[in-house]
Scaffold this motif. Sequence first.
Motif, PDB file in Angstrom:
ATOM      1  N   SER A 179      -2.230  -8.452   9.020  1.00 36.93           N
ATOM      2  CA  SER A 179      -2.737  -7.165   8.516  1.00 36.93           C
ATOM      3  C   SER A 179      -3.076  -6.236   9.683  1.00 36.93           C
ATOM      4  N   ASN A 180      -3.100  -4.954   9.396  1.00 32.46           N
ATOM      5  CA  ASN A 180      -3.506  -3.973  10.411  1.00 32.46           C
ATOM      6  C   ASN A 180      -4.925  -4.281  10.904  1.00 32.46           C
ATOM      7  N   ALA A 181      -5.824  -4.704   9.992  1.00 25.58           N
ATOM      8  CA  ALA A 181      -7.213  -4.997  10.390  1.00 25.58           C
ATOM      9  C   ALA A 181      -7.261  -6.203  11.314  1.00 25.58           C
TER      10      ALA A 181
ATOM     11  N   MET B 201      -5.184  -4.664   3.688  1.00 25.97           N
ATOM     12  CA  MET B 201      -3.968  -4.996   2.918  1.00 25.97           C
ATOM     13  C   MET B 201      -2.694  -4.664   3.696  1.00 25.97           C
ATOM     14  N   ALA B 202      -2.723  -3.570   4.416  1.00 22.37           N
ATOM     15  CA  ALA B 202      -1.520  -3.058   5.089  1.00 22.37           C
ATOM     16  C   ALA B 202      -1.073  -4.020   6.179  1.00 22.37           C
ATOM     17  N   THR B 203       0.231  -4.242   6.271  1.00 26.18           N
ATOM     18  CA  THR B 203       0.753  -5.155   7.297  1.00 26.18           C
ATOM     19  C   THR B 203       1.392  -4.367   8.436  1.00 26.18           C
TER      20      THR B 203
ATOM     21  N   LEU C 282      -6.399   9.911  20.495  1.00 24.55           N
ATOM     22  CA  LEU C 282      -7.088  11.054  19.888  1.00 24.55           C
ATOM     23  C   LEU C 282      -6.340  11.469  18.629  1.00 24.55           C
ATOM     24  N   LYS C 283      -7.061  11.476  17.509  1.00 19.79           N
ATOM     25  CA  LYS C 283      -6.430  11.861  16.239  1.00 19.79           C
ATOM     26  C   LYS C 283      -7.144  13.100  15.705  1.00 19.79           C
ATOM     27  N   LEU C 284      -6.411  14.190  15.571  1.00 21.02           N
ATOM     28  CA  LEU C 284      -6.998  15.430  15.057  1.00 21.02           C
ATOM     29  C   LEU C 284      -6.512  15.627  13.632  1.00 21.02           C
TER      30      LEU C 284
ATOM     31  N   ALA D 111      -8.009   4.174  13.692  1.00 26.65           N
ATOM     32  CA  ALA D 111      -8.093   5.603  13.344  1.00 26.65           C
ATOM     33  C   ALA D 111      -7.328   5.903  12.060  1.00 26.65           C
ATOM     34  N   GLY D 112      -6.594   4.919  11.547  1.00 30.16           N
ATOM     35  CA  GLY D 112      -5.747   5.166  10.378  1.00 30.16           C
ATOM     36  C   GLY D 112      -6.343   4.622   9.088  1.00 30.16           C
ATOM     37  N   ALA D 113      -6.012   5.267   7.984  1.00 32.76           N
ATOM     38  CA  ALA D 113      -6.321   4.807   6.623  1.00 32.76           C
ATOM     39  C   ALA D 113      -7.816   4.515   6.449  1.00 32.76           C
ATOM     40  N   SER D 114      -8.134   3.483   5.649  1.00 31.38           N
ATOM     41  CA  SER D 114      -9.526   3.094   5.427  1.00 31.38           C
ATOM     42  C   SER D 114      -9.622   1.595   5.665  1.00 31.38           C
TER      43      SER D 114
ATOM     44  N   GLU E  85      17.901  -5.860   6.541  1.00 33.89           N
ATOM     45  CA  GLU E  85      17.183  -6.364   7.722  1.00 33.89           C
ATOM     46  C   GLU E  85      15.671  -6.372   7.480  1.00 33.89           C
ATOM     47  N   LEU E  86      15.050  -7.408   8.021  1.00 40.40           N
ATOM     48  CA  LEU E  86      13.613  -7.635   7.823  1.00 40.40           C
ATOM     49  C   LEU E  86      12.933  -7.636   9.193  1.00 40.40           C
ATOM     50  N   ILE E  87      11.802  -6.976   9.300  1.00 34.81           N
ATOM     51  CA  ILE E  87      11.035  -7.048  10.559  1.00 34.81           C
ATOM     52  C   ILE E  87      10.277  -8.368  10.553  1.00 34.81           C
ATOM     53  N   THR E  88      10.427  -9.150  11.617  1.00 32.77           N
ATOM     54  CA  THR E  88       9.670 -10.410  11.703  1.00 32.77           C
ATOM     55  C   THR E  88       8.451 -10.270  12.610  1.00 32.77           C
TER      56      THR E  88
ATOM     57  N   SER F 273     -12.227  11.027   7.303  1.00 31.39           N
ATOM     58  CA  SER F 273     -11.844   9.865   6.516  1.00 31.39           C
ATOM     59  C   SER F 273     -10.587  10.142   5.712  1.00 31.39           C
ATOM     60  N   TYR F 274      -9.691   9.135   5.650  1.00 33.89           N
ATOM     61  CA  TYR F 274      -8.560   9.192   4.725  1.00 33.89           C
ATOM     62  C   TYR F 274      -7.604  10.340   4.964  1.00 33.89           C
ATOM     63  N   ALA F 275      -7.514  10.819   6.177  1.00 32.75           N
ATOM     64  CA  ALA F 275      -6.592  11.925   6.414  1.00 32.75           C
ATOM     65  C   ALA F 275      -5.582  11.517   7.477  1.00 32.75           C
TER      66      ALA F 275
ATOM     67  N   GLY G  63       2.858 -10.751  14.491  1.00 33.80           N
ATOM     68  CA  GLY G  63       3.631 -11.066  13.294  1.00 33.80           C
ATOM     69  C   GLY G  63       3.692  -9.872  12.349  1.00 33.80           C
ATOM     70  N   ALA G  64       4.834  -9.711  11.683  1.00 34.39           N
ATOM     71  CA  ALA G  64       5.012  -8.551  10.798  1.00 34.39           C
ATOM     72  C   ALA G  64       4.054  -8.573   9.620  1.00 34.39           C
ATOM     73  N   LEU G  65       3.586  -9.766   9.247  1.00 35.24           N
ATOM     74  CA  LEU G  65       2.717  -9.836   8.068  1.00 35.24           C
ATOM     75  C   LEU G  65       1.232  -9.950   8.411  1.00 35.24           C
TER      76      LEU G  65
ATOM     77  N   THR H 190       0.820  -1.230   0.000  1.00 32.16           N
ATOM     78  CA  THR H 190       0.000   0.000   0.000  1.00 32.16           C
ATOM     79  C   THR H 190       0.846   1.269   0.000  1.00 32.16           C
ATOM     80  N   ASN H 191       2.068   1.199   0.489  1.00 30.78           N
ATOM     81  CA  ASN H 191       2.942   2.364   0.415  1.00 30.78           C
ATOM     82  C   ASN H 191       3.944   2.219  -0.729  1.00 30.78           C
ATOM     83  N   LEU H 192       4.483   1.020  -0.854  1.00 30.84           N
ATOM     84  CA  LEU H 192       5.508   0.807  -1.884  1.00 30.84           C
ATOM     85  C   LEU H 192       4.952   1.080  -3.294  1.00 30.84           C
ATOM     86  N   VAL H 193       3.789   0.529  -3.587  1.00 31.60           N
ATOM     87  CA  VAL H 193       3.243   0.689  -4.945  1.00 31.60           C
ATOM     88  C   VAL H 193       2.828   2.148  -5.191  1.00 31.60           C
ATOM     89  N   ASP H 194       2.337   2.773  -4.124  1.00 33.15           N
ATOM     90  CA  ASP H 194       2.007   4.205  -4.200  1.00 33.15           C
ATOM     91  C   ASP H 194       3.234   5.024  -4.631  1.00 33.15           C
ATOM     92  N   LEU H 195       4.337   4.803  -3.940  1.00 31.44           N
ATOM     93  CA  LEU H 195       5.566   5.565  -4.228  1.00 31.44           C
ATOM     94  C   LEU H 195       6.097   5.238  -5.621  1.00 31.44           C
TER      95      LEU H 195
HETATM   96  C1  LIG Z   1      -4.711   6.461   1.103  1.00 32.05           C
HETATM   97  C2  LIG Z   1      -3.888   6.005   2.283  1.00 32.05           C
HETATM   98  C3  LIG Z   1      -4.196   6.487   3.548  1.00 32.05           C
HETATM   99  C4  LIG Z   1      -3.462   6.073   4.648  1.00 32.05           C
HETATM  100  N1  LIG Z   1      -3.777   6.574   5.886  1.00 32.05           N
HETATM  101  C5  LIG Z   1      -3.050   6.176   6.968  1.00 32.05           C
HETATM  102  C6  LIG Z   1      -3.332   6.697   8.256  1.00 32.05           C
HETATM  103  O1  LIG Z   1      -4.224   7.527   8.441  1.00 32.05           O
HETATM  104  N2  LIG Z   1      -2.579   6.249   9.297  1.00 32.05           N
HETATM  105  C7  LIG Z   1      -1.569   5.332   9.132  1.00 32.05           C
HETATM  106  O2  LIG Z   1      -0.930   4.947  10.113  1.00 32.05           O
HETATM  107  N3  LIG Z   1      -1.273   4.852   7.914  1.00 32.05           N
HETATM  108  C8  LIG Z   1      -1.986   5.247   6.844  1.00 32.05           C
HETATM  109  N4  LIG Z   1      -1.671   4.770   5.614  1.00 32.05           N
HETATM  110  C9  LIG Z   1      -0.430   3.999   5.455  1.00 32.05           C
HETATM  111  C10 LIG Z   1      -0.615   2.506   5.573  1.00 32.05           C
HETATM  112  O3  LIG Z   1      -0.916   2.177   6.906  1.00 32.05           O
HETATM  113  C11 LIG Z   1       0.726   1.917   5.152  1.00 32.05           C
HETATM  114  O4  LIG Z   1       0.850   2.131   3.749  1.00 32.05           O
HETATM  115  C12 LIG Z   1       0.822   0.436   5.424  1.00 32.05           C
HETATM  116  O5  LIG Z   1       0.749   0.167   6.815  1.00 32.05           O
HETATM  117  C13 LIG Z   1       2.102  -0.134   4.864  1.00 32.05           C
HETATM  118  O6  LIG Z   1       2.062  -1.547   4.986  1.00 32.05           O
HETATM  119  P1  LIG Z   1       2.261  -2.461   3.713  1.00 32.05           P
HETATM  120  O7  LIG Z   1       2.252  -3.863   4.206  1.00 32.05           O
HETATM  121  O8  LIG Z   1       1.283  -2.148   2.635  1.00 32.05           O
HETATM  122  O9  LIG Z   1       3.719  -2.020   3.303  1.00 32.05           O
HETATM  123  P2  LIG Z   1       4.413  -2.046   1.855  1.00 32.05           P
HETATM  124  O10 LIG Z   1       3.874  -0.938   1.032  1.00 32.05           O
HETATM  125  O11 LIG Z   1       4.415  -3.419   1.301  1.00 32.05           O
HETATM  126  O12 LIG Z   1       5.908  -1.730   2.307  1.00 32.05           O
HETATM  127  C14 LIG Z   1       6.259  -0.468   2.836  1.00 32.05           C
HETATM  128  C15 LIG Z   1       7.778  -0.466   3.029  1.00 32.05           C
HETATM  129  O13 LIG Z   1       8.144  -1.397   4.040  1.00 32.05           O
HETATM  130  C16 LIG Z   1       9.027  -2.395   3.537  1.00 32.05           C
HETATM  131  N5  LIG Z   1       8.600  -3.613   4.241  1.00 32.05           N
HETATM  132  C17 LIG Z   1       7.339  -4.099   4.319  1.00 32.05           C
HETATM  133  N6  LIG Z   1       7.298  -5.119   5.202  1.00 32.05           N
HETATM  134  C18 LIG Z   1       8.554  -5.257   5.693  1.00 32.05           C
HETATM  135  C19 LIG Z   1       9.152  -6.115   6.664  1.00 32.05           C
HETATM  136  N7  LIG Z   1       8.445  -7.030   7.320  1.00 32.05           N
HETATM  137  N8  LIG Z   1      10.459  -5.981   6.935  1.00 32.05           N
HETATM  138  C20 LIG Z   1      11.213  -5.044   6.288  1.00 32.05           C
HETATM  139  N9  LIG Z   1      10.711  -4.203   5.352  1.00 32.05           N
HETATM  140  C21 LIG Z   1       9.386  -4.312   5.078  1.00 32.05           C
HETATM  141  C22 LIG Z   1       8.838  -2.400   2.037  1.00 32.05           C
HETATM  142  O14 LIG Z   1      10.022  -2.810   1.383  1.00 32.05           O
HETATM  143  C23 LIG Z   1       8.545  -0.925   1.786  1.00 32.05           C
HETATM  144  O15 LIG Z   1       9.733  -0.200   1.735  1.00 32.05           O
HETATM  145  C24 LIG Z   1      -2.404   5.143   4.491  1.00 32.05           C
HETATM  146  C25 LIG Z   1      -2.090   4.633   3.226  1.00 32.05           C
HETATM  147  C26 LIG Z   1      -2.822   5.055   2.126  1.00 32.05           C
HETATM  148  C27 LIG Z   1      -2.463   4.486   0.780  1.00 32.05           C
END
Ligand SMILES: Cc1cc2nc3c(=O)[nH]c(=O)nc-3n(C[C@H](O)[C@H](O)[C@H](O)COP(=O)(O)OP(=O)(O)OC[C@H]3O[C@@H](n4cnc5c(N)ncnc54)[C@H](O)[C@@H]3O)c2cc1C
Length: 339
Positions: free
Chosen positions: A75-77, A107-109, A230-232, A98-101, A211-214, A237-239, A71-73, A32-37
């Motif tokens: 999901s946040n949910a 999807m986010a881990t 508290l998140k201001l 309070a984060g994301a949607s 290094e990898l987070i486990t 949504s989505y902020a 576990g690092a993998l 969710t962050n990597l593909v965005d960037l």
């Molecule tokens: C529209 C939008 C709104 C959002 N709003 C919020 C918000 O309000 N609050 C909030 O907290 N977050 C928010 N997020 C961020 C979201 O929580 C993060 O993008 C997400 O948690 C990243 O997890 P991922 O598994 O998708 O990481 P990825 O995108 O897969 O990876 C992110 C980075 O971490 C590295 N990586 C991933 N896993 C590991 C690992 N185990 N060990 C080492 N390196 C690793 C990857 O190489 C990459 O560099 C938002 C994201 C989006 C797109």
Amino acid sequence: MNNFNYIRANSPSEASDQVLNADGAMLIAGGTNLVDLWKYNLLHPKLLVDINHLSECHSITELEDGGLRLGALVSNADTAYHPLVEERYPLLSKAILAGASAQIRNMATNGGNLLQRTRCYYFYDPDAPCNKRNPGSGCSAIEGYNRIHAILGASSACIAVFPSDMCVALAALGAVVQVVGKNGERSIPFTDFHRLPGDTPEVDNALQPGELITSIDLPGHGFARHYSYLKLRDRHSYAFALVSVATALDIEDGVIRDARIALGGVAHKPWRVADAEASLVGKEANEESFAAAADIILQGAQGFQYNQFKIELAKRAIIRNGMMALHPETQLPGAQPSA
Ligand SMILES: Cc1cc2nc3c(=O)[nH]c(=O)nc-3n(C[C@H](O)[C@H](O)[C@H](O)COP(=O)(O)OP(=O)(O)OC[C@H]3O[C@@H](n4cnc5c(N)ncnc54)[C@H](O)[C@@H]3O)c2cc1C
Ligand code: SF4
């Protein structure tokens, strides 16, 4: 279309080796962050090392000392709604929700959440000078539109903030990050995991190359009776947070025995001040005590042209969240799931 190669890792140490040994390799978890960037043309991986199949990083388990291993993998949910997290670490559940949607949290881990990059507008603009993206090029935010930027711990090289909600609660709870790399396994206390920008804002955290987070370990004490997040933000949504606060208290007969206060949205890392927390011990849990702690936390806070308001906002948020922590069921707004 960018050309890239893709492989699946079979173990954490194999994933670490693959990233270390291949030019332009990156780990991908939820993406969710990597593909965005990548879509913004800020990242150009030549090899994606998919870690989604590492079964050892997919569970939430109890630790012998009474804590919990996330576990690092996972999901946040799944973390936020896990019965043991909800029961013992409700502060963490609230912060994650309070984060994301809902879709992104699915999807986010957990590991990826710790490694998400700043949301500074100039970092996302490949044409703007930015020391974090392109070291030595300058910082567009210092003299630019800096409404969302840091008021604490910034440097003349970078004034960006770290955007995570989950990490603010993890900082307050005193989590420990477990990592594996070419030199084996090691543990990093949460307060040492993210770093201040200094002269090298391109380095976000204490991970060594490869290094990898486990997992992320939570200590036994989860502050489940008196807590609040508290998140201001500009919209519900989505902020990302302008200012967020995680407060965890141990209270006996109205007197504070232990206190944790972590701020988000104000610095390059979740912000905790030990002296402020210590100042609350032995005090009555009331507005006056939280205001005094807020003054200590915000000592030295410095705003820029457009974000001066954050200093007063943070002070009020700390006081308000302290009071809400006395009655966690009152925590509104910001701890409700973000849509
Ligand atoms: C529209 C939008 C709104 C959002 N709003 C919020 C918000 O309000 N609050 C909030 O907290 N977050 C928010 N997020 C961020 C979201 O929580 C993060 O993008 C997400 O948690 C990243 O997890 P991922 O598994 O998708 O990481 P990825 O995108 O897969 O990876 C992110 C980075 O971490 C590295 N990586 C991933 N896993 C590991 C690992 N185990 N060990 C080492 N390196 C690793 C990857 O190489 C990459 O560099 C938002 C994201 C989006 C797109
Ligand atoms: S604040 Fe940091 S991320 Fe933003 S432009 Fe300046 S150097 Fe880049």
